[in-house]
Scaffold this motif. Sequence first.
Motif, mmCIF file in Angstrom:
data_model
loop_
_atom_site.group_PDB
_atom_site.id
_atom_site.type_symbol
_atom_site.label_atom_id
_atom_site.label_comp_id
_atom_site.label_asym_id
_atom_site.label_seq_id
_atom_site.Cartn_x
_atom_site.Cartn_y
_atom_site.Cartn_z
ATOM 1 N N ALA A 159 0.898 -1.049 0.035
ATOM 2 C CA ALA A 159 -0.064 0.199 -0.023
ATOM 3 C C ALA A 159 1.119 1.270 0.116
ATOM 4 O O ALA A 159 0.405 2.227 -0.501
ATOM 5 C CB ALA A 159 -0.935 -0.044 1.224
ATOM 6 N N LEU A 160 1.881 1.273 0.797
ATOM 7 C CA LEU A 160 2.807 2.531 0.846
ATOM 8 C C LEU A 160 3.421 2.542 -0.660
ATOM 9 O O LEU A 160 3.806 3.779 -1.000
ATOM 10 C CB LEU A 160 3.846 2.057 1.947
ATOM 11 C CG LEU A 160 4.811 3.228 2.172
ATOM 12 C CD1 LEU A 160 4.048 4.408 2.598
ATOM 13 C CD2 LEU A 160 6.158 3.008 2.934
ATOM 14 N N ALA A 161 3.937 1.393 -1.148
ATOM 15 C CA ALA A 161 4.574 1.592 -2.539
ATOM 16 C C ALA A 161 3.664 2.264 -3.403
ATOM 17 O O ALA A 161 4.156 3.035 -4.429
ATOM 18 C CB ALA A 161 5.114 0.235 -2.921
ATOM 19 N N SER A 162 2.166 1.820 -3.516
ATOM 20 C CA SER A 162 1.142 2.205 -4.387
ATOM 21 C C SER A 162 1.250 3.818 -4.125
ATOM 22 O O SER A 162 0.966 4.682 -5.212
ATOM 23 C CB SER A 162 -0.003 1.485 -4.123
ATOM 24 O OG SER A 162 -0.955 2.073 -5.031
ATOM 25 N N LEU A 163 1.136 4.309 -2.835
ATOM 26 C CA LEU A 163 0.948 5.608 -2.585
ATOM 27 C C LEU A 163 2.037 6.420 -3.043
ATOM 28 O O LEU A 163 1.962 7.652 -3.363
ATOM 29 C CB LEU A 163 0.607 6.077 -0.982
ATOM 30 C CG LEU A 163 -0.914 5.273 -0.730
ATOM 31 C CD1 LEU A 163 -0.997 5.252 1.000
ATOM 32 C CD2 LEU A 163 -1.795 6.293 -1.235
ATOM 33 N N ALA B 10 3.989 10.702 -6.654
ATOM 34 C CA ALA B 10 5.028 10.803 -7.975
ATOM 35 C C ALA B 10 4.233 11.577 -8.908
ATOM 36 O O ALA B 10 4.665 12.614 -9.720
ATOM 37 C CB ALA B 10 5.799 9.706 -8.331
ATOM 38 N N LEU B 11 2.931 11.197 -9.150
ATOM 39 C CA LEU B 11 1.846 11.517 -10.316
ATOM 40 C C LEU B 11 1.178 13.020 -9.900
ATOM 41 O O LEU B 11 1.014 13.853 -10.599
ATOM 42 C CB LEU B 11 1.185 10.649 -10.615
ATOM 43 C CG LEU B 11 1.610 9.296 -11.398
ATOM 44 C CD1 LEU B 11 0.776 8.205 -11.582
ATOM 45 C CD2 LEU B 11 2.460 9.459 -12.674
ATOM 46 N N GLU B 12 0.929 12.848 -8.457
ATOM 47 C CA GLU B 12 -0.154 14.086 -8.054
ATOM 48 C C GLU B 12 0.389 14.146 -6.400
ATOM 49 O O GLU B 12 -0.139 13.426 -5.723
ATOM 50 C CB GLU B 12 -1.655 13.735 -8.065
ATOM 51 C CG GLU B 12 -2.463 14.680 -7.717
ATOM 52 C CD GLU B 12 -4.133 14.246 -7.566
ATOM 53 O OE1 GLU B 12 -4.546 14.838 -6.909
ATOM 54 O OE2 GLU B 12 -4.085 12.844 -8.093
ATOM 55 N N SER B 13 0.912 15.308 -6.369
ATOM 56 C CA SER B 13 1.519 15.648 -5.114
ATOM 57 C C SER B 13 0.245 16.521 -4.329
ATOM 58 O O SER B 13 0.628 17.756 -3.970
ATOM 59 C CB SER B 13 2.648 16.474 -5.080
ATOM 60 O OG SER B 13 3.897 15.687 -5.684
ATOM 61 N N SER B 14 -0.734 15.996 -4.022
ATOM 62 C CA SER B 14 -1.912 16.566 -3.456
ATOM 63 C C SER B 14 -1.660 16.460 -1.853
ATOM 64 O O SER B 14 -1.205 15.390 -1.533
ATOM 65 C CB SER B 14 -3.099 16.308 -4.192
ATOM 66 O OG SER B 14 -3.426 14.740 -3.622
ATOM 67 N N GLY B 15 -2.492 17.343 -1.179
ATOM 68 C CA GLY B 15 -2.642 16.984 0.236
ATOM 69 C C GLY B 15 -3.290 15.664 0.629
ATOM 70 O O GLY B 15 -2.955 15.135 1.721
ATOM 71 N N ARG C 13 -1.638 12.959 2.921
ATOM 72 C CA ARG C 13 -2.181 12.282 4.040
ATOM 73 C C ARG C 13 -2.145 11.123 4.326
ATOM 74 O O ARG C 13 -2.003 10.436 5.408
ATOM 75 C CB ARG C 13 -3.364 13.153 4.518
ATOM 76 C CG ARG C 13 -3.272 14.646 4.935
ATOM 77 C CD ARG C 13 -4.880 15.027 5.298
ATOM 78 N NE ARG C 13 -5.644 14.991 4.269
ATOM 79 C CZ ARG C 13 -5.843 16.349 3.479
ATOM 80 N NH1 ARG C 13 -4.934 17.271 3.645
ATOM 81 N NH2 ARG C 13 -6.703 16.075 2.563
ATOM 82 N N ALA C 14 -2.786 10.395 3.029
ATOM 83 C CA ALA C 14 -2.735 9.222 3.076
ATOM 84 C C ALA C 14 -1.400 8.355 3.218
ATOM 85 O O ALA C 14 -1.144 7.229 3.901
ATOM 86 C CB ALA C 14 -3.579 8.592 1.674
ATOM 87 N N LEU C 15 -0.271 9.213 2.693
ATOM 88 C CA LEU C 15 1.076 8.509 2.490
ATOM 89 C C LEU C 15 1.672 8.429 3.834
ATOM 90 O O LEU C 15 2.258 7.408 4.391
ATOM 91 C CB LEU C 15 1.860 9.106 1.664
ATOM 92 C CG LEU C 15 3.381 8.772 1.364
ATOM 93 C CD1 LEU C 15 3.339 7.297 0.775
ATOM 94 C CD2 LEU C 15 4.402 9.738 0.565
ATOM 95 N N ALA C 16 1.372 9.589 4.763
ATOM 96 C CA ALA C 16 1.707 9.573 5.899
ATOM 97 C C ALA C 16 1.002 8.552 6.889
ATOM 98 O O ALA C 16 1.648 8.028 7.893
ATOM 99 C CB ALA C 16 1.350 10.895 6.524
ATOM 100 N N ASP C 17 -0.173 8.517 6.694
ATOM 101 C CA ASP C 17 -0.960 7.390 7.439
ATOM 102 C C ASP C 17 -0.393 5.931 7.168
ATOM 103 O O ASP C 17 -0.327 5.238 8.032
ATOM 104 C CB ASP C 17 -2.562 7.511 7.029
ATOM 105 C CG ASP C 17 -3.626 6.428 7.754
ATOM 106 O OD1 ASP C 17 -3.359 6.699 8.992
ATOM 107 O OD2 ASP C 17 -3.694 5.583 7.082
ATOM 108 N N ALA C 18 -0.338 5.688 5.877
ATOM 109 C CA ALA C 18 0.188 4.243 5.616
ATOM 110 C C ALA C 18 1.672 4.078 6.147
ATOM 111 O O ALA C 18 2.095 3.085 6.758
ATOM 112 C CB ALA C 18 0.396 4.160 3.921
ATOM 113 N N LEU C 19 2.318 5.025 6.118
ATOM 114 C CA LEU C 19 3.889 5.011 6.747
ATOM 115 C C LEU C 19 3.668 4.699 8.224
ATOM 116 O O LEU C 19 4.246 4.000 8.929
ATOM 117 C CB LEU C 19 4.452 6.285 6.572
ATOM 118 C CG LEU C 19 6.008 6.227 7.202
ATOM 119 C CD1 LEU C 19 6.982 5.137 6.363
ATOM 120 C CD2 LEU C 19 6.871 7.681 6.878
#
Length: 651
Positions: free
Chosen positions: A10-14, A19-24, A28-34
């Motif tokens: 899931a982290l790799a997918s996020l 890399a494609l869309e650096s949106s907020g 937040r989803a990336l930080a949550d997965a980490l």
Amino acid sequence: LRGMGRRREALASLRRTWALESSGEVGRALADALGRLTREELGMEVLGLLEAAEAEGEVQPAAVEAAAEEELVEAAFRLIKSEQDSKGAGRGKGPYQDKVLLWLKAGRMDRITAYVERAAVYIEVKCFLQARADARAALRALEDSAGQPDGPDGGEAASSASSSASSKWLKAQALARLGESYMCAGAEQHEDQDWTKATTFLAMAADLAPADKDIAGLLASAGHKLSQPELSRVLEDLYDPAAMERGLAETEASLGGAFYRVVATVAVEGRVKDLGARPREVLKATLAQRLGIRSVQVVLDGVIQRAGVIALSLHVLVGRNRCAAEEAVELLCGPECAATLGGEELAALVGPVQPGGTHARLEELSSDEGEARLAAGAPLAAELLEPTEEAALVPARPKLDIELPYALYNLVRSDGSRVERVNKHAFAFSRIHYNRNELDEDVYVEPCDGACRWRQSASEITIIALQVPRSVPADQLSVEITPHHLRVAHRTHGEVYLEGQLERGVIPEDCVWDPSGGDHGLMLYLRKMNLELLSEPHQHSKMWWPRLFRHHGEIAWDDYAKDYSDLPEQVMRMHLAVEGERKATRMLEQSEKQLKEDMEERDAVRKRTRQERLNFFRTGAFKPWTRLNWENPPEDKLAPPKVALSDRFGR
């Protein structure tokens, strides 16, 4: 993917989404997965970033010492755990996760950070020579980036050394890793150990980052190992100007490049007797700050009094950066000379700098001259950037092996995903739950043979037989459960899927098996005999099995929390009765303690009031009791003597 427990996927997918869309929302989803990763999985992500930096050519592969992949994973886990424990983050989200999040968003580690982080990992895995080489590589990269111009073509100067504060922090971390590599932690005697060099580099790191408690702790530990003469020599090498000049000359000689020094004469209106320690420090500190160097690199070589004017001779040890040396000459000879040399503070202490009274020239020291200077005394700074240890064709194994946990089993969930490892207590304590709702999650033990996963509570064993094919119908399974033996096989051709002698006895009549009991394979539920517990009902740990089968390795007692929620009925009644008595006793003791504290407080109020009244009758002026105690502190003859505080070298 996250809902299925595949957290790293899931982290790799996020990361690809970011890399494609650096949106907020993606951030937040990336930080949550980490934040959902275990510390071991987080360490794997850090190692993945380091491998990517090696593949891209940012850092050189380890050439001096190397360790196996599982050893590196364990070292990364220990590094993250120690950082979180020192910052008080525990197993939750902490500063280290914030750093990893920045690296993931950037898609890479820069060269200097990668070398520093890899050095920290290699220290944990006891590859001290490789950690030493990585720390020096980080320092060389910092030196190179300091000479590069800012801008679109600045390369790493724009990314890793964009500000003097971040560059200073990175240099402190690199010096700390270099010093720590000489400590060789975990070994009383080690051939790569050198407490003098460890203290030297840690002191230099502490000078750059005085507020870093981790560096201060390492410095105190290293300094405590030195004798007083050895520590005196370290301090002389660190803070003696002549030793500093010799050391920097050797550094440039070892790198094979030129070394630049600015020789200046400054005219200051005043008297020599006013040029004490404070004005000298102001002059050196201000000039060093303007040039971006350490104050010990500014050497006051001589002082001459001439008709109300002080002529100061200065040597500024700049380094290999010729642009910085030329800038220093321009500053000393230009209109900002007075501000560069202390400004109004120096003028108030001694006198103003005479306009046009400063002369400076640039000197270039060759490698031969640097070596000649080195022969006059012991080096210091050459150790920072000395050439790396000679690389072998095949990196050597570390001289000490790191102890790997879970060599015979893994702690997993029912689906096989790894669980977060508990923070172990020094006395091997384990958390015990008498209420099942208090358990965070069910922890299964998966032996190294991969035949099953199993967990236990006070009265039951749950087993997942992993090697039973889904295609085998239930009527073709032969499950034999005896008091001390378990066997699962194919009824027709006799293939054995699971077999072994049980660690302790079970009650076959109360044992059941279910071929479709879950998503992971055949489920078996065994009822414990618990003869040991029934003979000693107050010793609840007697019923805990250290392993499932006799041929399995034993499980450490403190590896995971214990589920005592289904103790036998009579044992649970005894436990609740004892706990009720203990709770009543604690409540009684608490009420008595509260009553005693209330009486002591009333007595203290009475004494304070009496103290204020007596003072008023004697002096005619009212003073609160706090003021009276401050003016006349009571003597406590039983008070322990004050303990002398140690300095930053542990003395």
